[in-house]
Design an enzyme around this catalytic site. Structure first.
Site, mmCIF file in Angstrom:
data_model
loop_
_atom_site.group_PDB
_atom_site.id
_atom_site.type_symbol
_atom_site.label_atom_id
_atom_site.label_comp_id
_atom_site.label_asym_id
_atom_site.label_seq_id
_atom_site.Cartn_x
_atom_site.Cartn_y
_atom_site.Cartn_z
ATOM 1 N N PRO A 1 -47.195 26.795 34.383
ATOM 2 C CA PRO A 1 -45.999 25.967 34.205
ATOM 3 C C PRO A 1 -44.909 26.677 33.411
ATOM 4 O O PRO A 1 -45.202 27.408 32.460
ATOM 5 C CB PRO A 1 -46.516 24.747 33.430
ATOM 6 C CG PRO A 1 -47.734 25.233 32.718
ATOM 7 C CD PRO A 1 -48.323 26.316 33.562
ATOM 8 N N TYR B 1 -27.652 25.740 42.327
ATOM 9 C CA TYR B 1 -28.485 24.767 43.051
ATOM 10 C C TYR B 1 -27.859 23.380 43.113
ATOM 11 O O TYR B 1 -28.561 22.409 43.405
ATOM 12 C CB TYR B 1 -29.859 24.603 42.377
ATOM 13 C CG TYR B 1 -30.496 25.855 41.854
ATOM 14 C CD1 TYR B 1 -30.974 26.833 42.725
ATOM 15 C CD2 TYR B 1 -30.646 26.054 40.490
ATOM 16 C CE1 TYR B 1 -31.577 27.973 42.232
ATOM 17 C CE2 TYR B 1 -31.257 27.194 39.992
ATOM 18 C CZ TYR B 1 -31.715 28.147 40.876
ATOM 19 O OH TYR B 1 -32.313 29.281 40.380
ATOM 20 N N CYS C 1 -13.731 32.507 35.921
ATOM 21 C CA CYS C 1 -12.768 32.435 37.016
ATOM 22 C C CYS C 1 -13.469 32.369 38.362
ATOM 23 O O CYS C 1 -13.480 33.333 39.139
ATOM 24 C CB CYS C 1 -11.833 33.635 36.934
ATOM 25 S SG CYS C 1 -10.888 33.546 35.434
ATOM 26 N N GLU C 2 -14.109 31.256 38.616
ATOM 27 C CA GLU C 2 -14.779 30.977 39.885
ATOM 28 C C GLU C 2 -14.680 29.478 40.112
ATOM 29 O O GLU C 2 -14.908 28.703 39.171
ATOM 30 C CB GLU C 2 -16.285 31.299 39.805
ATOM 31 C CG GLU C 2 -16.625 32.716 39.528
ATOM 32 C CD GLU C 2 -17.221 33.418 40.737
ATOM 33 O OE1 GLU C 2 -17.346 32.805 41.811
ATOM 34 O OE2 GLU C 2 -17.546 34.597 40.574
ATOM 35 N N TYR D 1 -34.600 27.965 32.362
ATOM 36 C CA TYR D 1 -33.710 28.603 33.342
ATOM 37 C C TYR D 1 -32.233 28.449 32.961
ATOM 38 O O TYR D 1 -31.372 28.301 33.820
ATOM 39 C CB TYR D 1 -33.976 28.051 34.753
ATOM 40 C CG TYR D 1 -35.421 28.188 35.173
ATOM 41 C CD1 TYR D 1 -35.986 29.440 35.364
ATOM 42 C CD2 TYR D 1 -36.236 27.072 35.355
ATOM 43 C CE1 TYR D 1 -37.321 29.579 35.735
ATOM 44 C CE2 TYR D 1 -37.577 27.200 35.725
ATOM 45 C CZ TYR D 1 -38.103 28.456 35.908
ATOM 46 O OH TYR D 1 -39.425 28.588 36.268
HETATM 47 N N1 LLP Z 1 -45.210 30.947 38.810
HETATM 48 C C1 LLP Z 1 -44.462 31.646 39.676
HETATM 49 C C2 LLP Z 1 -45.075 32.717 40.473
HETATM 50 C C3 LLP Z 1 -43.085 31.333 39.811
HETATM 51 O O1 LLP Z 1 -42.344 32.024 40.681
HETATM 52 C C4 LLP Z 1 -42.518 30.304 39.028
HETATM 53 C C5 LLP Z 1 -41.111 29.970 39.145
HETATM 54 C C6 LLP Z 1 -43.358 29.613 38.125
HETATM 55 C C7 LLP Z 1 -44.702 29.958 38.043
HETATM 56 C C8 LLP Z 1 -42.855 28.532 37.234
HETATM 57 O O2 LLP Z 1 -42.489 27.397 37.964
HETATM 58 P P1 LLP Z 1 -42.058 26.048 37.175
HETATM 59 O O3 LLP Z 1 -43.255 25.545 36.427
HETATM 60 O O4 LLP Z 1 -40.973 26.426 36.236
HETATM 61 O O5 LLP Z 1 -41.623 25.139 38.236
HETATM 62 N N2 LLP Z 1 -34.167 29.194 38.424
HETATM 63 C C9 LLP Z 1 -34.692 28.034 39.124
HETATM 64 C C10 LLP Z 1 -36.197 28.007 39.124
HETATM 65 C C11 LLP Z 1 -36.835 29.233 39.729
HETATM 66 C C12 LLP Z 1 -38.333 29.204 39.688
HETATM 67 C C13 LLP Z 1 -38.909 30.513 40.074
HETATM 68 N N3 LLP Z 1 -40.330 30.588 39.959
HETATM 69 C C14 LLP Z 1 -34.106 26.771 38.507
HETATM 70 O O6 LLP Z 1 -33.335 26.871 37.574
HETATM 71 O O7 LLP Z 1 -34.375 25.680 38.994
#
Ligand code: LLP
Length: 406
Positions: free
Chosen positions: A266, A308, A334-335, A362
């Protein structure tokens, strides 16, 4: 209205450290971790915090102190984990693009497992391990081809995505891995996407992986662990998010009495709602009928709305009645895509301090220097105490690594 993080006034923090400013609650980090640990109680999962969500060294150190492992996707993230006192033998390495140098670094450090995503990567890891004289512990990331029902940019478990090994190639990939002398097969993993608001794709992916594990066991390949990837989604707005106990119950049921230990990775759900971003209103401007609240934070501090169309709740610490209108909250970059909120009912005037919610995950980790904007400072609050865990970047620091050669 004066708003607080734990017992500390947000206005006081903004006065002391300036804005934009990320503020994190240590109690919320702990609570989020314990939520997982207690929901999955009895399965003794290894929780490997996904460093990419927020890699600040103090946050990593805090999780390491709670007994957390780590999920990394680069040599840089491994360096962070080690610098923060994290254990290499509780660290797993994900990602489609591990370089040879990163493999060697992780092998020498003695990480728990490489989550390998392709046949070429298996061969390259075997060669790197041979050169180091080490046997590399390996899990294969299987792409279970389930629809995570999340934003397409953060959905990863479909065949069309670059991630993992297709289910139909999975068995052959394991048989191939078993022939490589410098690899030791230890597990199976997947990660189907992020900000998951529905439990069923996670449960379905778990079932598919277990079926595969059974087929492998029948062929003499006994796995030690199953890793179900990232965590559940969080509430940004009005989402309903999966109940961790229900998730744990489903996994417990599917695992049955197989001798497989459980790993979870997580990120967002451990830090997302433990953090916020403070920003000051520079001015309110009007173009025709349209209002813009121009603030000192921008897409370089919080990319999620631009990238997103993500929703982040915004509070004013001192809203003046009668001053409420519908506006886009925008930064100085500036976007046209530089917005933090669109068509939002908000009360705001010059000098107000706004609180952008759910900015623990993030946000700082995706920040950039675009428009030569120094990266914001970060503060960790613990009860009535607070510490600066990353000073505001200085423009001189940004320029000193560049050369004006001509
Ligand atoms: N494991 C792997 C292999 C991953 O690629 C990711 C996230 C996670 C774990 C963690 O996932 P989570 O528990 O955070 O859902 N920048 C985007 C999110 C990109 C996630 C990429 N991988 C945002 O701001 O929503």
């Amino acid at each position: 209205m004066s708003l607080y993080c734990e017992n500390v006034s947000l206005n006081a923090l903004a006065e002391e450290f300036g804005t934009p400013l990320y503020v994190y609650s240590q109690a919320a980090l702990t609570a989020a971790y314990e939520n997982y640990a207690s929901a999955f109680d009895g399965l003794s999962p290894l929780l490997c915090y996904a460093v990419k969500a927020n890699g600040n060294l103090s946050i990593l150190r805090h999780f390491a102190g709670l007994g957390c492992g780590f999920d990394i996707v680069s040599g840089g993230e491994l360096a962070r984990v080690l610098a923060a006192g994290g254990r290499a033998d509780q660290t797993i390495f994900s990602g489609v693009g591990k370089s040879r140098a990163e493999m060697m670094y992780a092998l020498e450090a003695g990480i728990k497992c490489f989550n390998v995503e392709s046949l070429p990567e298996l061969g390259q890891l075997n060669a790197a391990a041979a050169e180091c004289g080490i046997v590399a512990p390996v899990s294969l990331r299987i792409n279970p081809d389930v629809d995570a029902q999340t934003h397409p940019y953060i959905s990863t478990g479909l065949k069309a995505n670059k991630f993992g090994i297709a289910m139909e190639d999975a068995e052959a990939a394991y048989y191939h891995a078993a022939t490589l002398p410098h690899l030791r097969i230890t597990g199976i993993d997947c990660h189907i996407g992020s900000q998951l608001t529905n439990l069923s794709p996670l449960v379905e992916a778990c079932g598919r992986l277990l079926d595969l594990a059974d087929r492998l066991a029948a062929q003499g390949i006994e796995l030690e662990h199953i890793d179900l990837g990232g965590g559940v989604g969080i509430v940004y707005h009005d989402e309903t998010v999966p109940d961790l106990s229900a998730y744990a119950q489903a996994v417990r049921h599917l695992l049955g009495n197989r001798a497989l230990s459980l790993i979870l990775e997580p990120g967002r759900s451990l830090v997302g709602n433990a953090g916020l971003l403070l920003t000051r209103v520079e001015r309110v401007k009007r173009n025709g009928d349209k209002y813009f609240v121009v603030v000192d934070a921008a897409m370089n501090d919080l990319m999620r709305p631009a990238l997103y169309q993500a929703y982040h709740h915004i509070d004013n610490t001192n809203p003046q009645p009668g001053n409420t209108f519908t506006a886009d909250v925008v930064g100085p970059v500036c976007e046209t895509g530089d917005f933090l909120a669109q068509n939002r009912r908000i009360a705001a005037q010059t000098g107000d301090l706004l609180v952008i919610r759910s900015a623990g995950a993030y946000a700082a980790s995706m920040a950039s220097n675009y428009n030569t904007r120094p990266r914001a400072a970060e503060v960790l609050v613990n009860g009535s105490e607070f510490r600066l865990i990353r000073p505001r970047e200085q423009i001189t620091e940004m320029l000193e690594r560049e050369l004006a050669c001509l």
